[in-house]
Design a protein around this motif. Sequence first.
Motif, PDB file in Angstrom:
ATOM      1  N   ASN A 176      32.968 -10.039  56.519  1.00 30.60           N
ATOM      2  CA  ASN A 176      31.998  -9.741  55.462  1.00 30.60           C
ATOM      3  C   ASN A 176      32.357  -8.380  54.893  1.00 30.60           C
ATOM      4  OD1 ASN A 176      30.538 -12.128  56.231  1.00 30.60           O
ATOM      5  ND2 ASN A 176      29.643 -10.957  57.909  1.00 30.60           N
ATOM      6  N   SER A 177      33.386  -8.347  54.063  1.00 32.84           N
ATOM      7  CA  SER A 177      34.072  -7.094  53.753  1.00 32.84           C
ATOM      8  C   SER A 177      33.196  -6.047  53.086  1.00 32.84           C
ATOM      9  CB  SER A 177      35.287  -7.373  52.865  1.00 32.84           C
ATOM     10  OG  SER A 177      34.887  -7.965  51.646  1.00 32.84           O
ATOM     11  N   GLY A 178      32.262  -6.459  52.233  1.00 31.50           N
ATOM     12  CA  GLY A 178      31.478  -5.447  51.543  1.00 31.50           C
ATOM     13  C   GLY A 178      32.375  -4.588  50.657  1.00 31.50           C
ATOM     14  N   ALA A 179      32.193  -3.292  50.703  1.00 34.50           N
ATOM     15  CA  ALA A 179      32.969  -2.395  49.850  1.00 34.50           C
ATOM     16  C   ALA A 179      33.065  -1.036  50.504  1.00 34.50           C
ATOM     17  CB  ALA A 179      32.291  -2.277  48.479  1.00 34.50           C
ATOM     18  N   LEU A 180      33.876  -0.173  49.914  1.00 37.52           N
ATOM     19  CA  LEU A 180      33.908   1.210  50.374  1.00 37.52           C
ATOM     20  C   LEU A 180      32.496   1.795  50.330  1.00 37.52           C
ATOM     21  CD1 LEU A 180      37.103   2.677  48.657  1.00 37.52           C
ATOM     22  CD2 LEU A 180      36.680   2.568  51.107  1.00 37.52           C
ATOM     23  N   GLY A 181      32.201   2.619  51.311  1.00 35.54           N
ATOM     24  CA  GLY A 181      30.885   3.241  51.403  1.00 35.54           C
ATOM     25  C   GLY A 181      30.013   2.614  52.464  1.00 35.54           C
ATOM     26  N   VAL A 182      30.159   1.298  52.686  1.00 31.24           N
ATOM     27  CA  VAL A 182      29.280   0.631  53.640  1.00 31.24           C
ATOM     28  C   VAL A 182      29.561   1.076  55.067  1.00 31.24           C
ATOM     29  CG1 VAL A 182      30.667  -1.433  54.152  1.00 31.24           C
ATOM     30  CG2 VAL A 182      28.164  -1.602  54.079  1.00 31.24           C
ATOM     31  N   GLY A 183      30.747   1.651  55.306  1.00 32.81           N
ATOM     32  CA  GLY A 183      31.047   2.210  56.614  1.00 32.81           C
ATOM     33  C   GLY A 183      30.279   3.496  56.889  1.00 32.81           C
ATOM     34  N   VAL A 184      29.659   4.062  55.865  1.00 29.87           N
ATOM     35  CA  VAL A 184      28.841   5.278  55.924  1.00 29.87           C
ATOM     36  C   VAL A 184      29.657   6.451  56.451  1.00 29.87           C
ATOM     37  CG1 VAL A 184      26.470   6.044  56.320  1.00 29.87           C
ATOM     38  CG2 VAL A 184      27.012   3.660  56.639  1.00 29.87           C
ATOM     39  N   HIS A 185      30.967   6.393  56.247  1.00 29.79           N
ATOM     40  CA  HIS A 185      31.864   7.476  56.635  1.00 29.79           C
ATOM     41  C   HIS A 185      32.674   7.909  55.422  1.00 29.79           C
ATOM     42  CE1 HIS A 185      31.889   5.587  60.953  1.00 29.79           C
ATOM     43  NE2 HIS A 185      30.796   6.303  60.726  1.00 29.79           N
ATOM     44  N   GLU A 186      32.018   8.077  54.269  1.00 28.83           N
ATOM     45  CA  GLU A 186      32.786   8.437  53.073  1.00 28.83           C
ATOM     46  C   GLU A 186      33.421   9.805  53.271  1.00 28.83           C
ATOM     47  OE1 GLU A 186      28.574   9.816  52.343  1.00 28.83           O
ATOM     48  OE2 GLU A 186      29.483   7.946  53.027  1.00 28.83           O
TER      49      GLU A 186
END
Length: 568
Positions: free
Chosen positions: A491-501
Motif C-alpha cells: 500500500n505504497s501511499g506517497a512520500l511523507g506518509v513515513g513521517v520521516h521527511e
Amino acid sequence: MSNLNIKAVAENTYDAIVVGSGISGGFAAKELCQKGLKTLVLERGRLVTHVEDYPTMNKDPWDFENNNRLTYSEREDYYIQARSGFVSEENKHFYHNDKADPYEEKQRFDWIRADVVGGRSLLWGRQCYRWSDLDFEANAKEGIAVDWPIRYKDLEPWYGYVENYIGVSGEKMGLAHVPDGNFLPPMELNCLEKHIKKEIESKFDYRNMTIGRVANLTVPHNGRGACQSRNRCSRGCPYGAYYSSNGVALPDAAKTGNMTLRPNSMVHSVIYDAQSGKATGVRIIDRESKEMIEYYARIIFLNASAPGTAAIMLNSTSDRFPNGLGNDSGELGHNIMDHHYRLGASGTFDGFEDQYYKGRRPNGIYIPRFRNINEQTKTSEFLRGYGYQGSASRGGWGRGANEKDFGGEFKDGLMQAGPWGFGMTGFGEVLPYHDNLMYLDQNQKDQWGLPKLVFDAGYKENEMKMREFIKSDAAEMLEAAGLKNVHTYDNSGALGVGVHEMGMARMGRDPKTSVLNGFNQVHSVPNVFVTDGACMTSSGTQNPSITYMAMTARAVDYVTKEINRNNL
C-alpha cells in the motif's frame, strides 16, 4: 516615541530563539536553557500542557462516540491526515487541520503535521536507532548527491547523551551498522516472536531480529515512571513513560527559568542584517490576532520540521539572499526524502495455543538492514537497503465480524483467543534527488498572508525495485519460520506518509552544494542553525528522531563554546 520603540525591542529580545517545539525543537530549548541562554520558543500551534491537555488519555474503547473513527465532516477537515490512517477520534485534537491550512501537491505528498506545543513528539513511534558510517559514508562511496560533513564518531557521544536523558529500552546486538547504545532493560518478545527470531537467525546469514529500541521506559528513569503497557501513546502519556517534549524536555527547560514559550506563533521569516552578515531575529504572525511581531536574538535554531523550516528560509528573502536565507547553493527546498514503507508480509501460525502475552506492549520487533551492508550482501538491483518492524499477536473477538457462522457455540468460541498471526512492514531508504522538491507560491497566500507550499516529489526507480525485494524477503523469512497463509501486501501511499521527511536544507562540506556545515550551521549566516529533518543529507533506513536530538545537543554545545570565544 523612540524610547517606547527601544523598550519594545528590549522586551522582545532574547539570547536565543527556537522555532518549533517538537522532537528537535524541544531538545534545543532544553539544551539552550540549561546552558544559561534566555530562550524564546515559538510554536505555530496551540498550547498543550503535559497531562492536563490529554483529554482521551484514559478513555476505553466504549467511551468513544464514533467507535474511534472520524466523522465525515472531520475527514474533510483532516483530508491529508485521514488518508494516512494515523488520525482518529482518540488523537484528532493533536493533528493539523488540513482544510484550514492547505498546500498544493504536484505529486501526492502526505505531510503529517501536529500543530500543537510538542508537535509530533506526542505522536511519534518512539523507535530509536543510531546511524553508523554505513549511512554517513554512503553518498560519498556511491557518488550520490553530496558527502555528509560528519561521521559516526562525531555523533557517538551525543547519541549516548540523548539516550541517557530520554531513556531508551532495547537489546544490544553487536552489529556495526546499527550501533548499540546505552539501553534500559528491553521489552520482551512473545513466544511466536521468539520462535521466528530463532528460525530467521538460524536459516539466514546477516539477518537478525530483536525487540524494538524504543523511548518507552521499562524501569523508572530520571524521575519518570515505567511504561504501563496501555498502548495509548498517541493520546499523550500521563505517566511520562515515553519521551515527549511536553512531558520531559520543555518542563526541564522551564525549570531553569530561562524559557519563554509562545504558542500560536507562525514564523513568517528570519530577519537578516546585511551589515553584520547575521540574522537578528524572526518575524511572526500571531495565529489568532494575525498581528505581525518581531523578536530578536543572538542565536536562532530552526526546528519547524523539514518542510516548515525550508519554507521559513525560502520566505526569508533580502538583497543578499533573493532566493531564500542561506540559499547560495540553490539546494534549499530540494532533496526531499522520507522512508518508503507500508509493504511487507503476514501469515498465521499453528501452535502455541496454550500461550498468550501480557499487556498491550507499545512496541514490536525490529529486523535491521541486511542488504548492501558488505560484499556478501551486495546486490546490483538497487542501492542502500531496508529494515522491518512488526509483531505477533493472537486474534480477538473481532475476528468474527465477517464470518457467516452464528449461534451460541460460535459466540462462545470468540471469547477464546484466536490463532497466532505475525506481520512485518518494511522501511526502505529513499535517495536524495535534487528534483524532489518543495517551493513557495507567492501568488497564493493563506489566511495569515503566508505563501502556499507546493510539493513536487515522488518515489523513483531505485525505491520501486527495492520494494519488490522488501516483499519477497519478508515472505521468504515467514515461510522459513513455518508460518502458513503467507501473503505480501503493498500500500505504497506517497512520500511523507513515513513521517520521516528529510532533506531540503542539507548539510555538506561545500557551500556551493549545501546549505549547512558540519555543525548544522547555515554556511553564510553563522548564527542560524537547523537541527530538524531538513538538515539530513541522506535518509538511512533507521528512524531518524534520535539522530536529530544528537545533532541538536552537539550543535548547542558548539554554539555555547563559540559564544564563549566571542565568535557568535
